[in-house]
Structure formats: structure tokens, C-alpha cells
Design a protein around this motif. Structure first.
Motif, PDB file in Angstrom:
ATOM      1  N   THR A   1       1.302  17.829  19.552  1.00  0.00           N
ATOM      2  CA  THR A   1       0.776  16.892  20.543  1.00  0.00           C
ATOM      3  C   THR A   1      -0.471  16.197  20.012  1.00  0.00           C
ATOM      4  O   THR A   1      -0.638  14.978  20.169  1.00  0.00           O
ATOM      5  CB  THR A   1       0.446  17.636  21.855  1.00  0.00           C
ATOM      6  N   VAL A   2      -1.325  16.964  19.355  1.00  0.00           N
ATOM      7  CA  VAL A   2      -2.541  16.395  18.776  1.00  0.00           C
ATOM      8  C   VAL A   2      -2.191  15.381  17.694  1.00  0.00           C
ATOM      9  O   VAL A   2      -2.771  14.284  17.634  1.00  0.00           O
ATOM     10  CB  VAL A   2      -3.446  17.501  18.212  1.00  0.00           C
ATOM     11  N   LYS A   3      -1.236  15.716  16.853  1.00  0.00           N
ATOM     12  CA  LYS A   3      -0.820  14.778  15.798  1.00  0.00           C
ATOM     13  C   LYS A   3      -0.269  13.497  16.393  1.00  0.00           C
ATOM     14  O   LYS A   3      -0.544  12.386  15.912  1.00  0.00           O
ATOM     15  CB  LYS A   3       0.226  15.437  14.893  1.00  0.00           C
ATOM     16  N   ALA A   4       0.527  13.615  17.463  1.00  0.00           N
ATOM     17  CA  ALA A   4       1.070  12.427  18.127  1.00  0.00           C
ATOM     18  C   ALA A   4      -0.058  11.569  18.680  1.00  0.00           C
ATOM     19  O   ALA A   4      -0.022  10.322  18.599  1.00  0.00           O
ATOM     20  CB  ALA A   4       2.030  12.839  19.240  1.00  0.00           C
ATOM     21  N   GLY A   5      -1.076  12.218  19.242  1.00  0.00           N
ATOM     22  CA  GLY A   5      -2.225  11.482  19.763  1.00  0.00           C
ATOM     23  C   GLY A   5      -2.987  10.762  18.671  1.00  0.00           C
ATOM     24  O   GLY A   5      -3.401   9.610  18.848  1.00  0.00           O
ATOM     25  N   GLU A   6      -3.169  11.424  17.546  1.00  0.00           N
ATOM     26  CA  GLU A   6      -3.869  10.772  16.431  1.00  0.00           C
ATOM     27  C   GLU A   6      -3.105   9.557  15.926  1.00  0.00           C
ATOM     28  O   GLU A   6      -3.700   8.532  15.580  1.00  0.00           O
ATOM     29  CB  GLU A   6      -4.093  11.773  15.294  1.00  0.00           C
ATOM     30  N   ARG A   7      -1.789   9.666  15.874  1.00  0.00           N
ATOM     31  CA  ARG A   7      -0.993   8.512  15.448  1.00  0.00           C
ATOM     32  C   ARG A   7      -1.150   7.354  16.434  1.00  0.00           C
ATOM     33  O   ARG A   7      -1.255   6.189  16.036  1.00  0.00           O
ATOM     34  CB  ARG A   7       0.482   8.904  15.311  1.00  0.00           C
ATOM     35  N   MET A   8      -1.181   7.677  17.719  1.00  0.00           N
ATOM     36  CA  MET A   8      -1.358   6.649  18.730  1.00  0.00           C
ATOM     37  C   MET A   8      -2.722   5.971  18.613  1.00  0.00           C
ATOM     38  O   MET A   8      -2.848   4.748  18.724  1.00  0.00           O
ATOM     39  CB  MET A   8      -1.187   7.264  20.128  1.00  0.00           C
ATOM     40  N   LEU A   9      -3.744   6.766  18.364  1.00  0.00           N
ATOM     41  CA  LEU A   9      -5.084   6.209  18.187  1.00  0.00           C
ATOM     42  C   LEU A   9      -5.165   5.329  16.937  1.00  0.00           C
ATOM     43  O   LEU A   9      -5.771   4.253  16.959  1.00  0.00           O
ATOM     44  CB  LEU A   9      -6.115   7.338  18.099  1.00  0.00           C
ATOM     45  N   ALA A  10      -4.545   5.781  15.850  1.00  0.00           N
ATOM     46  CA  ALA A  10      -4.547   4.982  14.626  1.00  0.00           C
ATOM     47  C   ALA A  10      -3.822   3.658  14.840  1.00  0.00           C
ATOM     48  O   ALA A  10      -4.278   2.598  14.368  1.00  0.00           O
ATOM     49  CB  ALA A  10      -3.901   5.764  13.492  1.00  0.00           C
ATOM     50  N   ASP A  11      -2.706   3.707  15.563  1.00  0.00           N
ATOM     51  CA  ASP A  11      -1.980   2.467  15.872  1.00  0.00           C
ATOM     52  C   ASP A  11      -2.835   1.533  16.729  1.00  0.00           C
ATOM     53  O   ASP A  11      -2.822   0.306  16.541  1.00  0.00           O
ATOM     54  CB  ASP A  11      -0.685   2.786  16.620  1.00  0.00           C
ATOM     55  N   ALA A  12      -3.583   2.108  17.672  1.00  0.00           N
ATOM     56  CA  ALA A  12      -4.432   1.297  18.538  1.00  0.00           C
ATOM     57  C   ALA A  12      -5.559   0.639  17.741  1.00  0.00           C
ATOM     58  O   ALA A  12      -5.884  -0.536  17.958  1.00  0.00           O
ATOM     59  CB  ALA A  12      -5.003   2.151  19.664  1.00  0.00           C
ATOM     60  N   VAL A  13      -6.143   1.380  16.818  1.00  0.00           N
ATOM     61  CA  VAL A  13      -7.191   0.801  15.965  1.00  0.00           C
ATOM     62  C   VAL A  13      -6.632  -0.383  15.189  1.00  0.00           C
ATOM     63  O   VAL A  13      -7.263  -1.457  15.104  1.00  0.00           O
ATOM     64  CB  VAL A  13      -7.759   1.861  15.001  1.00  0.00           C
ATOM     65  N   ARG A  14      -5.445  -0.220  14.632  1.00  0.00           N
ATOM     66  CA  ARG A  14      -4.845  -1.309  13.855  1.00  0.00           C
ATOM     67  C   ARG A  14      -4.542  -2.517  14.739  1.00  0.00           C
ATOM     68  O   ARG A  14      -4.681  -3.669  14.307  1.00  0.00           O
ATOM     69  CB  ARG A  14      -3.591  -0.806  13.139  1.00  0.00           C
ATOM     70  N   ALA A  15      -4.120  -2.267  15.984  1.00  0.00           N
ATOM     71  CA  ALA A  15      -3.847  -3.373  16.899  1.00  0.00           C
ATOM     72  C   ALA A  15      -5.129  -4.141  17.224  1.00  0.00           C
ATOM     73  O   ALA A  15      -5.119  -5.387  17.286  1.00  0.00           O
ATOM     74  CB  ALA A  15      -3.197  -2.858  18.186  1.00  0.00           C
ATOM     75  N   VAL A  16      -6.229  -3.417  17.416  1.00  0.00           N
ATOM     76  CA  VAL A  16      -7.509  -4.091  17.665  1.00  0.00           C
ATOM     77  C   VAL A  16      -7.914  -4.913  16.449  1.00  0.00           C
ATOM     78  O   VAL A  16      -8.371  -6.055  16.574  1.00  0.00           O
ATOM     79  CB  VAL A  16      -8.600  -3.067  18.022  1.00  0.00           C
ATOM     80  N   ARG A  17      -7.733  -4.348  15.270  1.00  0.00           N
ATOM     81  CA  ARG A  17      -8.030  -5.093  14.035  1.00  0.00           C
ATOM     82  C   ARG A  17      -7.179  -6.347  13.947  1.00  0.00           C
ATOM     83  O   ARG A  17      -7.682  -7.448  13.651  1.00  0.00           O
ATOM     84  CB  ARG A  17      -7.755  -4.193  12.829  1.00  0.00           C
TER      85      ARG A  17
END
Length: 294
Positions: free
Chosen positions: A80-96
Motif C-alpha cells: 500500500t505504501v509503495k502504491a502511494g509513493e507511485r501516486m505521489l511521484a505521478d502527481a509531482v510529474r503532473a505538476v511539473r
């Protein structure tokens, strides 16, 4: 004070590209310099087009979000934590990719009412996940700001003091706090003192009334809020946030319990908020000048 922004949910639930572009137009027409979007899924929206439109309107973009339980980085379950980290990384890239300046919100846990106390292991998992996300955000040129919210929307970080402890444990100087007057009014014994305690660790600030409606219609002491912001020389962005069932996003309405109309016409609300915030900041500056002469 940095830029003055407005949350897109004042204008729209944001289900389509056209809705987001219309929200940008209206924000700029009211004199706002930043618009805050909820999590933007690259497969659903044309981020390049939104970035170009923001540039043409001289609008910065902030993105805020909360994690679902299935991606809760404060979970004790490693997957679950790994899935959350992937989601956060995707969100950072979307903001970029949209040309935005910051990612904020409830990034450290699920955005929901928990039925249990937080655990030490869950706290440690969240700290580690946010530390790694901060490295990704730094490389992407995106600020990472953690919103401190009330007890009904997370079980992990409800006060500024908890937030300061959390970001210190990340060991990263790229993580700051995202404070919000609505949540502080519920959780902080003294919101102005909490602002002064956080000082330069505040990276983003939400202005919202105690009833989520028109500024000045609730019980928040905005004079003390703006005095405190001046005392810490706050120079980062401030965004007006207000929710009503008149403009509804289903997931946010469920998470934030938006069950009624706090307003029905959004343009007067947005115009009033802009004038109110400018007025309160000007009044705070005049009080400071008067006190300096005394």
C-alpha cells in the motif's frame, strides 16, 4: 505576500478540460494570480494545453490532493505504501508537466476519517515516503507542502506542532507546511501562535472561513491571522478556498462533508474574497506601522 490564488472548486467540479479552462478564465478576470486544481490525471486532461492557457493568463498553478486508503503511505502494509509513493511521484510529474509551482494537500496519509489511532510504524512509513517524494519534487522543480487538516480528514497531522515534528523527521529542507485557517480554527488552541511557531517552514497558506462560505461570515479572527503572517514575513502564496454543494466534486464532497450550499453564486464570492484578503492585509500593515510609531 506572494501571489493570491483561488481554488478551482469555487468555479467548477473540474470534470472536463473545458471546465478547468473556464475556471482559469474566471480566476484571472477577478485578479487572481494562481489557481489551485485537484489532482490532475494526465490521461484525462491535456496538461500542455492547460499550461499554455495558464501562461497566457499569467496564472500560476498549484495542485492539491489526498491519498485514498488503497494508496495510504501511513499504512503498515508495504504494498500500500509503495502504491502511494507511485501516486505521489505521478502527481509531482503532473505538476511539473503543467508548469505548476507546488503539490500540496494530504500527501502523508489517506484523506478520510480514520477508525483507528495512527501507529508508530505508519508514521515512520509516511515520513520515509515523503522524504523520497521530496527528492523527486526537488528534481522536478516542484515545491512539496503538507496540509495540516482536522481530525475528520486524517489521523496523522492535525496541528502545526505535529507537522513541524514530521517534516523535521524527513530530514529534507524541501518539505514545508501547508496551513489552512479552516482546519486551524478546529485544531489549534491559538492559530496565530501556530503561524508564528511555524515561521519560514510554511510553504503555502489557505484562507477559508469557519463555515467554508463567505470570508467574514464566520468566527475566524482574520485580524490576528494576518498580523501573524506579517510577523513571520510570510512571502509565499495565499489561496482562497470555499466549498458549496452548488459546485460539487463527488469525492471531495464526501471527504470534506460538503452537504449544503454555503453560497450559490460563485462570482460575487470570488470577488468579495479578493477584496477581503487585500483589505485585511492592508489593515495589518497599518496596525504594524502604527505600533512601530508608538
Amino acid at each position: 505576500m506572494g501571489r493570491l490564488g483561488i481554488h478551482s472548486f469555487v468555479w467548477t467540479g473540474g470534470q472536463t478540460q473545458a471546465m478547468l479552462e473556464d475556471a482559469m478564465e474566471k480566476s484571472a478576470s477577478c485578479g487572481y494570480k494562481l489557481i489551485e486544481f485537484a489532482y490532475l490525471r494526465p490521461e484525462k486532461f491535456d496538461l500542455d494545453r492547460l499550461a499554455r492557457r495558464a501562461g497566457s493568463l499569467d496564472l500560476d498553478i498549484a495542485v492539491t490532493m489526498g491519498l485514498p486508503f488503497s494508496h495510504d503511505v501511513s499504512s503498515e502494509d508495504p504494498e500500500t505504501v509503495k502504491a502511494g509513493e507511485r501516486m505521489l511521484a505521478d502527481a509531482v510529474r503532473a505538476v511539473r508537466d503543467i508548469g505548476g509551482s507546488k503539490l500540496g494537500g494530504i500527501l502523508y496519509s489517506a484523506h478520510a476519517k480514520y477508525a483507528r489511532m495512527p501507529s508508530r510504524a505508519g508514521w515512520d512509513n509516511s515520513v520515509a515516503a515523503i522524504a523520497r517524494t521530496a527528492d523527486i519534487a526537488r528534481s522536478a522543480g516542484v515545491d512539496l507542502v503538507l496540509e495540516i487538516v482536522n481530525r475528520f480528514e486524517t489521523n496523522l497531522l492535525n496541528t502545526t506542532a505535529q507537522g513541524l515534528d514530521f517534516i523535521a523527521q524527513t530530514g529534507s529542507d524541501h518539505v514545508r507546511l501547508h496551513l489552512d485557517t479552516f482546519h486551524m480554527n478546529i485544531e489549534e488552541a491559538n492559530p496565530a501562535a501556530a503561524i508564528r511557531l511555524a515561521g519560514d517552514r510554511i510553504g503555502y497558506f489557505h484562507i477559508g472561513e469557519s463555515n467554508r462560505g463567505y470570508l467574514g461570515d464566520g468566527v475566524i479572527d482574520f485580524d490576528r491571522i494576518f498580523d501573524a503572517l506579517l510577523d513571520i514575513d510570510y512571502g509565499r502564496d495565499i489561496t482562497f478556498e470555499s466549498f458549496s454543494s452548488a459546485v460539487v466534486d463527488e469525492s471531495l464532497s464526501l471527504a470534506c462533508a460538503i452537504w449544503r450550499d454555503t453560497w450559490t453564486d460563485n462570482m460575487p464570492l470570488a470577488q468579495h474574497a479578493r477584496r477581503f484578503i487585500d483589505l485585511k492585509m492592508d489593515e495589518a500593515r497599518r496596525r504594524r506601522a502604527t505600533n512601530a510609531r508608538a
